[in-house]
Design a protein around this motif. Structure first.
Motif, PDB file in Angstrom:
ATOM      1  N   GLY A  64       0.786  -1.229   0.000  1.00 37.60           N
ATOM      2  CA  GLY A  64       0.000   0.000   0.000  1.00 37.60           C
ATOM      3  C   GLY A  64       0.815   1.274   0.000  1.00 37.60           C
ATOM      4  N   LEU A  65       2.121   1.187  -0.233  1.00 35.00           N
ATOM      5  CA  LEU A  65       2.959   2.387  -0.256  1.00 35.00           C
ATOM      6  C   LEU A  65       2.572   3.289  -1.434  1.00 35.00           C
ATOM      7  CD1 LEU A  65       6.462   0.799   0.495  1.00 35.00           C
ATOM      8  CD2 LEU A  65       5.134   2.282   2.030  1.00 35.00           C
ATOM      9  N   GLN A 120       0.212  15.697  -0.827  1.00 34.54           N
ATOM     10  CA  GLN A 120      -0.532  14.453  -1.014  1.00 34.54           C
ATOM     11  C   GLN A 120      -0.017  13.330  -0.111  1.00 34.54           C
ATOM     12  OE1 GLN A 120      -0.025  13.841  -5.236  1.00 34.54           O
ATOM     13  NE2 GLN A 120      -1.717  15.220  -5.764  1.00 34.54           N
ATOM     14  N   GLN A 121       1.009  13.624   0.659  1.00 34.72           N
ATOM     15  CA  GLN A 121       1.559  12.682   1.643  1.00 34.72           C
ATOM     16  C   GLN A 121       1.986  11.359   1.001  1.00 34.72           C
ATOM     17  OE1 GLN A 121      -1.674  12.596   4.566  1.00 34.72           O
ATOM     18  NE2 GLN A 121      -0.618  14.152   5.790  1.00 34.72           N
ATOM     19  N   GLN A 122       2.767  11.485  -0.055  1.00 30.97           N
ATOM     20  CA  GLN A 122       3.350  10.299  -0.665  1.00 30.97           C
ATOM     21  C   GLN A 122       4.342   9.654   0.313  1.00 30.97           C
ATOM     22  OE1 GLN A 122       2.580   9.146  -3.933  1.00 30.97           O
ATOM     23  NE2 GLN A 122       0.937  10.659  -3.720  1.00 30.97           N
ATOM     24  N   ASP A 123       4.561   8.371   0.158  1.00 24.74           N
ATOM     25  CA  ASP A 123       5.573   7.690   0.970  1.00 24.74           C
ATOM     26  C   ASP A 123       6.957   7.789   0.341  1.00 24.74           C
ATOM     27  OD1 ASP A 123       3.920   6.458   3.122  1.00 24.74           O
ATOM     28  OD2 ASP A 123       2.965   5.461   1.413  1.00 24.74           O
ATOM     29  N   ALA A 319      12.132  -0.275  -0.155  1.00 24.09           N
ATOM     30  CA  ALA A 319      13.064  -0.746   0.869  1.00 24.09           C
ATOM     31  C   ALA A 319      13.342   0.352   1.893  1.00 24.09           C
ATOM     32  CB  ALA A 319      14.361  -1.218   0.226  1.00 24.09           C
ATOM     33  N   LEU A 320      13.443   1.593   1.430  1.00 22.51           N
ATOM     34  CA  LEU A 320      13.636   2.722   2.339  1.00 22.51           C
ATOM     35  C   LEU A 320      12.415   2.916   3.229  1.00 22.51           C
ATOM     36  CD1 LEU A 320      15.251   5.273  -0.131  1.00 22.51           C
ATOM     37  CD2 LEU A 320      16.310   4.550   2.011  1.00 22.51           C
ATOM     38  N   ALA A 321      11.237   2.945   2.605  1.00 21.06           N
ATOM     39  CA  ALA A 321      10.008   3.199   3.349  1.00 21.06           C
ATOM     40  C   ALA A 321       9.669   2.064   4.303  1.00 21.06           C
ATOM     41  CB  ALA A 321       8.846   3.420   2.368  1.00 21.06           C
TER      42      ALA A 321
END
Length: 367
Positions: A64-65, A120-123, A319-321
């Motif tokens: 869901g990222l 938009q608060q993207q990851d 991988a970062l998120a």
């Protein structure tokens, strides 16, 4: 490093599969950078923007990222392929893919899109920077908001992103461009470069390597008479190629390290009296350049698979998120079908060596 001997190397998986023994991979083993097959130094230095957090390589990838891609410009064939690779990765990761970007490749054109993606608060934001510094303040605002930033293809300033997905080592690409030019000209005569935009990070880095390579004894017979910019616009690149040939009557080769530029140059030369007299080479996609290889306008050019750059950037962002990596040198992660990667110095992740395309192998590729 001779291109002829380098072609004996083995082509990496992750590009379009081809029959064994027919791939002409440009060996970059003498160059710096980290690929899947190499071992990174296990030092304490961290990549640009690496956080103080500790990586957990066993952390599961989150689903869901929200992963957004911001290429240099939309409706650019090369950028479209890259973005398509990113979309494929996000789909595999069961995330939300978003593509935004300007229609021109000017230095500041990406800033407003970054600001919107923050709202938009993207990851994750994946960006191919048009200018390494112009996007920096907005990217750091994104990072302050908890958004992970992956630069790909063209780097942002290292203090403004978490990692950078590079096509191949900068040194290796510059060496390859000069080596191809030397083979095509016999190492003698005037040459010119038709680049993208004056501020393009990757273009300028490759050109700087080319300029150093041209000072070596084996390249002393070639003289760089001009570097011009087509702004990754087809018509302007076409006009710049025409201008170079009219201004420098003794020109032996035009080297264009941009897919838009090399295709526009080849199109002009193919229907002019310069065909067969002036060599055209650089970086292009097989599908763009096939007709010019077939009609003899171009003998050889090089590129990696742009889709794999976007694909690798998507997995690096996930991988970062997910906390698997933070951007520090020596950290590892797995990028789907491309396999395992190790982060190198300054947060750099190197996709791998490009391929040299010729009449003998171009029909084995479709991108």
């Amino acid at each position: 490093m001779s291109l002829r001997s380098a072609r004996a190397g083995t082509f990496r998986r992750g590009l379009v599969p081809v029959a064994a023994g027919l791939v002409l991979a440009v060996g970059l083993s003498a160059c710096g950078g980290t690929t899947r097959e190499s071992t990174a130094d296990q030092g304490d230095s961290s990549g640009g923007g690496a956080s103080a957090a500790t990586a957990d390589p066993n952390a599961p990838l989150k689903e869901g990222l929200k992963i957004a891609f911001l290429p240099k410009q939309l409706n650019n064939p090369y950028s479209d392929i890259e973005a398509g690779g990113g979309q494929a990765a996000v789909t595999e990761l069961k995330g939300e893919y978003k593509l935004v970007g300007p229609n021109d490749a000017s230095a500041s054109s990406q800033v407003s899109y970054i600001n919107t993606l923050i709202q938009q608060q993207q990851d994750v934001i994946g960006i191919a920077a048009n200018d390494p510094n112009a996007v920096c303040p907005s990217l750091n605002q994104a990072r302050d908001a908890g958004i992970k930033v992956v630069a790909f293809d063209s780097d942002a300033a290292k203090q403004c992103r978490d990692v950078f997905v590079n096509q191949a080592t900068t040194q290796g690409i510059g060496e390859t461009l000069v080596t191809m030019t030397r083979e095509l000209t016999g190492g003698q005569g005037d040459i010119a470069i038709l680049s993208a935009t004056p501020n393009a990070t990757n273009q300028n880095a490759w050109i700087a390597v080319m300029e150093q390579e041209l000072k070596k004894p084996e390249n002393a017979g070639m003289k760089l008479v001009a570097t011009v910019y087509g702004n990754d616009d087809d018509q302007k690149s076409f006009q710049e190629a025409q201008g170079l040939l009219q201004t420098y009557p003794n020109l032996k080769a035009i080297v264009s390290p941009t897919t838009v530029g090399i295709a526009a140059t080849a199109r002009y030369v193919s229907s002019s009296s310069y065909k067969g007299k002036v060599a055209v080479t650089g970086l292009g996609t097989p599908n763009q350049m096939r007709e010019f290889i077939k009609d003899g306008t171009v003998s050889q050019f090089a590129l990696w698979n742009p889709a794999d750059i976007g694909y690798l950037a998507g997995y690096a962002g996930a991988a970062l998120a997910s906390g698997q990596i933070t951007g520090k040198q020596g950290e590892t992660f797995t990028a789907g079908k491309l396999g395992k990667y190790t982060i190198g110095t300054d947060g750099e992740i190197v996709l791998g060596p490009p391929t040299v395309f010729t009449a003998q192998n171009i029909d084995q590729f479709n991108f």
